[in-house]
Each structure stands twice: as C-alpha cells, then as structure tokens.
Design a protein around this motif. Sequence first.
Motif, PDB file in Angstrom:
ATOM      1  N   HIS A  83       0.699  -1.125   0.076  1.00 54.35           N
ATOM      2  CA  HIS A  83       0.062   0.010  -0.206  1.00 54.35           C
ATOM      3  C   HIS A  83       0.834   1.015   0.195  1.00 54.35           C
ATOM      4  O   HIS A  83       2.115   1.108   0.265  1.00 54.35           O
ATOM      5  N   VAL A  84       0.204   2.455  -0.301  1.00 55.49           N
ATOM      6  CA  VAL A  84       0.738   3.683  -0.313  1.00 55.49           C
ATOM      7  C   VAL A  84      -0.064   4.335   0.625  1.00 55.49           C
ATOM      8  O   VAL A  84      -1.246   4.863   0.418  1.00 55.49           O
ATOM      9  N   LEU A  85       0.653   5.134   1.635  1.00 57.43           N
ATOM     10  CA  LEU A  85       0.020   6.077   2.444  1.00 57.43           C
ATOM     11  C   LEU A  85       0.308   7.577   1.777  1.00 57.43           C
ATOM     12  O   LEU A  85       1.320   7.898   1.405  1.00 57.43           O
ATOM     13  N   ASP A  86      -0.811   8.288   1.811  1.00 56.41           N
ATOM     14  CA  ASP A  86      -0.847   9.713   1.128  1.00 56.41           C
ATOM     15  C   ASP A  86      -0.126  10.570   2.456  1.00 56.41           C
ATOM     16  O   ASP A  86      -0.907  10.961   3.505  1.00 56.41           O
ATOM     17  N   ALA A  87       0.932  10.700   2.250  1.00 55.78           N
ATOM     18  CA  ALA A  87       1.805  11.198   3.436  1.00 55.78           C
ATOM     19  C   ALA A  87       1.376  12.493   3.870  1.00 55.78           C
ATOM     20  O   ALA A  87       1.032  13.193   4.960  1.00 55.78           O
ATOM     21  N   GLY A  88       1.122  13.310   2.853  1.00 56.16           N
ATOM     22  CA  GLY A  88       0.558  14.883   3.047  1.00 56.16           C
ATOM     23  C   GLY A  88      -0.927  14.867   3.679  1.00 56.16           C
ATOM     24  O   GLY A  88      -0.991  15.540   4.773  1.00 56.16           O
ATOM     25  N   ALA A  89      -1.799  14.105   3.298  1.00 56.74           N
ATOM     26  CA  ALA A  89      -2.891  14.064   3.800  1.00 56.74           C
ATOM     27  C   ALA A  89      -3.009  13.517   5.348  1.00 56.74           C
ATOM     28  O   ALA A  89      -3.588  13.982   6.193  1.00 56.74           O
ATOM     29  N   ALA A  90      -1.927  12.542   5.640  1.00 50.98           N
ATOM     30  CA  ALA A  90      -1.796  11.960   6.955  1.00 50.98           C
ATOM     31  C   ALA A  90      -1.264  12.946   7.763  1.00 50.98           C
ATOM     32  O   ALA A  90      -1.750  13.190   8.875  1.00 50.98           O
ATOM     33  N   TYR A 115       4.734  18.778   9.507  1.00 49.62           N
ATOM     34  CA  TYR A 115       5.335  18.699   8.315  1.00 49.62           C
ATOM     35  C   TYR A 115       4.404  18.478   7.205  1.00 49.62           C
ATOM     36  O   TYR A 115       4.697  18.119   6.128  1.00 49.62           O
ATOM     37  N   ALA A 116       3.249  18.836   7.336  1.00 54.17           N
ATOM     38  CA  ALA A 116       2.321  18.793   6.237  1.00 54.17           C
ATOM     39  C   ALA A 116       2.673  19.459   5.075  1.00 54.17           C
ATOM     40  O   ALA A 116       2.344  19.270   4.018  1.00 54.17           O
ATOM     41  N   SER A 117       3.155  20.733   5.412  1.00 49.07           N
ATOM     42  CA  SER A 117       3.807  21.718   4.198  1.00 49.07           C
ATOM     43  C   SER A 117       4.812  21.045   3.196  1.00 49.07           C
ATOM     44  O   SER A 117       4.935  21.414   2.271  1.00 49.07           O
ATOM     45  N   LEU A 118       5.498  20.234   4.125  1.00 47.18           N
ATOM     46  CA  LEU A 118       6.547  19.513   3.256  1.00 47.18           C
ATOM     47  C   LEU A 118       6.090  18.145   2.522  1.00 47.18           C
ATOM     48  O   LEU A 118       6.591  17.933   1.589  1.00 47.18           O
ATOM     49  N   THR A 156      18.009  16.886  10.036  1.00 51.09           N
ATOM     50  CA  THR A 156      17.256  16.982  11.244  1.00 51.09           C
ATOM     51  C   THR A 156      15.723  16.828  11.008  1.00 51.09           C
ATOM     52  O   THR A 156      15.009  15.970  11.605  1.00 51.09           O
ATOM     53  N   THR A 157      15.220  17.260   9.851  1.00 52.72           N
ATOM     54  CA  THR A 157      13.792  17.372   9.546  1.00 52.72           C
ATOM     55  C   THR A 157      13.638  15.889   8.951  1.00 52.72           C
ATOM     56  O   THR A 157      12.757  15.296   9.133  1.00 52.72           O
ATOM     57  N   TRP A 158      14.805  15.437   8.161  1.00 52.15           N
ATOM     58  CA  TRP A 158      14.349  14.011   7.593  1.00 52.15           C
ATOM     59  C   TRP A 158      14.190  12.954   8.660  1.00 52.15           C
ATOM     60  O   TRP A 158      13.363  12.128   8.720  1.00 52.15           O
ATOM     61  N   SER A 159      15.102  13.179   9.801  1.00 52.64           N
ATOM     62  CA  SER A 159      14.845  12.301  10.932  1.00 52.64           C
ATOM     63  C   SER A 159      13.720  12.328  11.691  1.00 52.64           C
ATOM     64  O   SER A 159      12.886  11.357  12.112  1.00 52.64           O
ATOM     65  N   ARG A 170      10.496   9.715  12.190  1.00 49.47           N
ATOM     66  CA  ARG A 170      10.076   9.112  13.552  1.00 49.47           C
ATOM     67  C   ARG A 170       8.547   9.351  13.430  1.00 49.47           C
ATOM     68  O   ARG A 170       7.745   8.554  14.060  1.00 49.47           O
ATOM     69  N   ALA A 171       8.111  10.344  13.131  1.00 48.27           N
ATOM     70  CA  ALA A 171       6.552  10.755  13.147  1.00 48.27           C
ATOM     71  C   ALA A 171       5.741   9.563  12.066  1.00 48.27           C
ATOM     72  O   ALA A 171       4.847   9.186  12.440  1.00 48.27           O
ATOM     73  N   LEU A 172       6.348   9.243  10.882  1.00 43.77           N
ATOM     74  CA  LEU A 172       5.720   8.286   9.973  1.00 43.77           C
ATOM     75  C   LEU A 172       5.757   6.926  10.719  1.00 43.77           C
ATOM     76  O   LEU A 172       4.818   6.455  10.704  1.00 43.77           O
ATOM     77  N   THR A 173       6.875   6.878  11.353  1.00 42.11           N
ATOM     78  CA  THR A 173       7.018   5.402  11.870  1.00 42.11           C
ATOM     79  C   THR A 173       5.853   5.269  13.216  1.00 42.11           C
ATOM     80  O   THR A 173       5.183   4.481  13.233  1.00 42.11           O
ATOM     81  N   ALA A 174       5.564   6.550  13.791  1.00 41.69           N
ATOM     82  CA  ALA A 174       4.560   6.412  14.783  1.00 41.69           C
ATOM     83  C   ALA A 174       3.219   6.131  14.093  1.00 41.69           C
ATOM     84  O   ALA A 174       2.351   5.513  14.549  1.00 41.69           O
ATOM     85  N   TRP A 175       3.172   7.124  13.182  1.00 41.37           N
ATOM     86  CA  TRP A 175       1.524   7.130  12.484  1.00 41.37           C
ATOM     87  C   TRP A 175       1.319   5.711  11.967  1.00 41.37           C
ATOM     88  O   TRP A 175      -0.040   5.106  12.051  1.00 41.37           O
ATOM     89  N   VAL A 176       2.235   4.776  11.384  1.00 38.69           N
ATOM     90  CA  VAL A 176       1.696   3.360  10.957  1.00 38.69           C
ATOM     91  C   VAL A 176       1.984   2.394  11.950  1.00 38.69           C
ATOM     92  O   VAL A 176       1.623   1.250  11.737  1.00 38.69           O
ATOM     93  N   THR A 177       2.561   2.804  13.058  1.00 43.59           N
ATOM     94  CA  THR A 177       2.529   1.593  14.155  1.00 43.59           C
ATOM     95  C   THR A 177       1.716   1.710  15.388  1.00 43.59           C
ATOM     96  O   THR A 177       1.465   0.846  16.116  1.00 43.59           O
TER      97      THR A 177
END
Length: 403
Positions: free
Chosen positions: A39-46, A54-57, A72-75, A79-86
């Motif tokens: 699957h693909v998560l729409d990262a901006g919508a999430a 980070y929605a603007s990025l 720093t932002t990449w990391s 971390r945020a994405l990992t939390a969102w999907v777990t």
Amino acid sequence: MPPFDVPEGDPFGPHNLPYGVFSIPGTRERTVGVRLGDHVLDAGAAAHALGSPYASLLARPTLNPLLAAGRTTWSDVRRALTAWVTVPSHRETLEPLFHPLSSVTLHLPFEVADYVDFYASENHARNVGQIFRPDAADSLTPNWKHLPIGYHGRSGTVVVSGTDVVRPSGQRKAPADPVPVFGPSVRLDIEAEVGFVVGTPSNLGKPVALGDFRDHVFGLCLLNDWSARDVQAWEYVPLGPFLGKSFATSVSAWITPLDALEEARVAPPERTHELLPYLDDADEEPGGYDLRISVAINGHTVSEPPFSTMYWTAAQQLAHMTVNGASLRTGDLYGSGTVSGPAERQRGSLLELTWNGRDPLELPDGKRTFLEDGDVVTMSAWAPGPDGTRVGLGEVTGRVVAG
C-alpha cells in the motif's frame, strides 16, 4: 488485508518506509507517498489529518521540499511516520488515506538537478580493462586507485521505473569498417547501479568533507545506466561517455532514506593505495552498504551483483565531485557505477556477462549478447535490516522499444 497488517518478513514493513510520488488514475494531482507493504500512504493527507507541522513538506508533488529541509527534519519526519503507521490509535484516521500499490500511478519522485555517474567497482573496471586492453600489464588505468572516476550525464533523461526505453541511434564504427555508419545501436546494454539523492545543497567554492556525507545525502535507489556500447566505443576517444549514455537513465520510484539502512553499513574493501587526505576514510564510519542486487531479463535472473564489494564509497564520491569547489543542489543524483562482484554471475552489465558478446547468455526465450527490442530488464535489491528483517529497495524496470 488491511494496510497496517503487513505480513511478517515483508521487506517494506514499518522499518523501511521509502518515499515516492504518486497519483490516482483519473486525476492530475501528484503527492508524496510512503510505501508500507503493498500500500501507499498519502503522506501529506496523513500529516494534515494528524495536525503535523510537516504537512507543508509532504503535501507536495515532488520530494524536493523535503530533501531541501535537511537532516534534522528528515529524521523527525521519519520518526513521525513510523509512529503514524505503528501506533494503533492512528488506524481509524489513516486507513482511508492508504491506497493499494496496484491502483496508483508512480512518478519520478524528485526533480533531478545534476546527474553524475561513477566507475567505482574494481571488479567491473578490471573486467572492462581485460576486455578492451587484453595486453596491458595492469587492467586498471593508472589513476583508478587514487580517485573515483566519473562523468557528468544528462539529468533531463532520468526516467522513473516502468518507462519504455527507446533504442538510441547514433554513429558507430566497427574496427574493420572504413567509415562510420549511422543507425540504431546494435549493442544496447544495461548497468546495474545504485543512485544517491542529494538533499541539502552546498555553497559554490566549498568542498563537502567525507564526514558531512549524511548531512547532504537523503537516500538511495536502484539505477539502470542504459548504455549503447557501439555508440560509446566510437565517440569516447579522447573524451568520456556522451550519446552512448545520455538517452536514458532509469531510477526506482522509491527513495530509501539512509536512516533505514543503518544495519546495512559495512566497511569497504581494503585499500591497496594510500589515499589523499580528502578521500582517506580510515577514521570515518563504515562507508559501504550491504545491498544484494538481482538483475533479470524477461523475468529470468542473469546476475546478482553485491554492492558491498564497491571500492569507492558514496561518501568518497561526494567528496571528490565537490573537492574542486563544485556546489551541490537539492535533487542532485549520482550513480555508483556498475556493480560487479568477483564471480561470473555477479557481473552488472551484459558487456561483462557475455564478455563483449563472445559468450552469449542462454535465456529461456533464446540467446542474448546484448538487448533486443521487447526485452524487459528488472533490477531489485534488499539489504539487512533491524532484528533480522530485510529492507527492500524499490525495483527499477524498463522495456526496450524500437526507435
């Protein structure tokens, strides 16, 4: 299967989370996506749904704004994405924002600024030397162990996986021909490579040091450096590759962040020559990556090149291509050069696999010395991940069509 329930052992589990850009068929809007399983998560919508800063990025049609944001932002975003999907509490909010991978269209994930390609595999360089200079005392050129050899390519012809590759035409001249002829290449080849994607730019006139590699390079992807060997052979004396390379370079639709590859870091091969200080990585963190690549033609595996054998690392390549003061731009892409191992079935090009056409490959659909129209080349790879997992790299595929 619900998108959160990734099967155990899936190489695209929450330990990976590569970035891409996708659209839904019937719409023209492109946006950043993150792959989880199939699957693909729409990262901006999430990010918007969860009130993330980070929605603007992430709600963008390209990865370039995220690339430019810095390490720093990449990391933080990872971390945020990992939390969102777990984290289970996010499931109800995010489940509608997942799309089956089979239902979306994948695009070139970033706008390519400059494109540079290297020649970093000693096995590949020695094979090429033995093929074209069989009587030389050393199959390597005198400079090879002292610097990463490279050339500037054409960024405008970098294409996303799945794009057809039109057989190029150009001048070619066989040794016995009195004059060159013009026409479609008859020696169309592949080169299995790894591409590195630059995020943070640098200032003109200021070299990037070895230790700053991870501050500038966001991630990596598989790359196929298509090569017209007959065009290349006639044009590259005395300068380097030009029309024999610039017609197409295929990259994966998914960029794997370096942070997902910590377990895959390995030391490069032992150095046999003393290096100048700007390339000396003896006191740096391990610069190699243990990537297991597979190359298939029409679904038949022909080679499995190991990236861990590459003599020059991505950090050394970055340091070398900026040591003269050349600046980096967000979206710069540089290729590792053909990945070849010591064994015959670890060679990353047909030039080597067939020894310049002398030893044709036996495929289920017939013999091959070089590519024929209709051939589909697919490269895939994985790397060791945490706790015995595998980190999958997005495949890169391309079909040869007549010009």
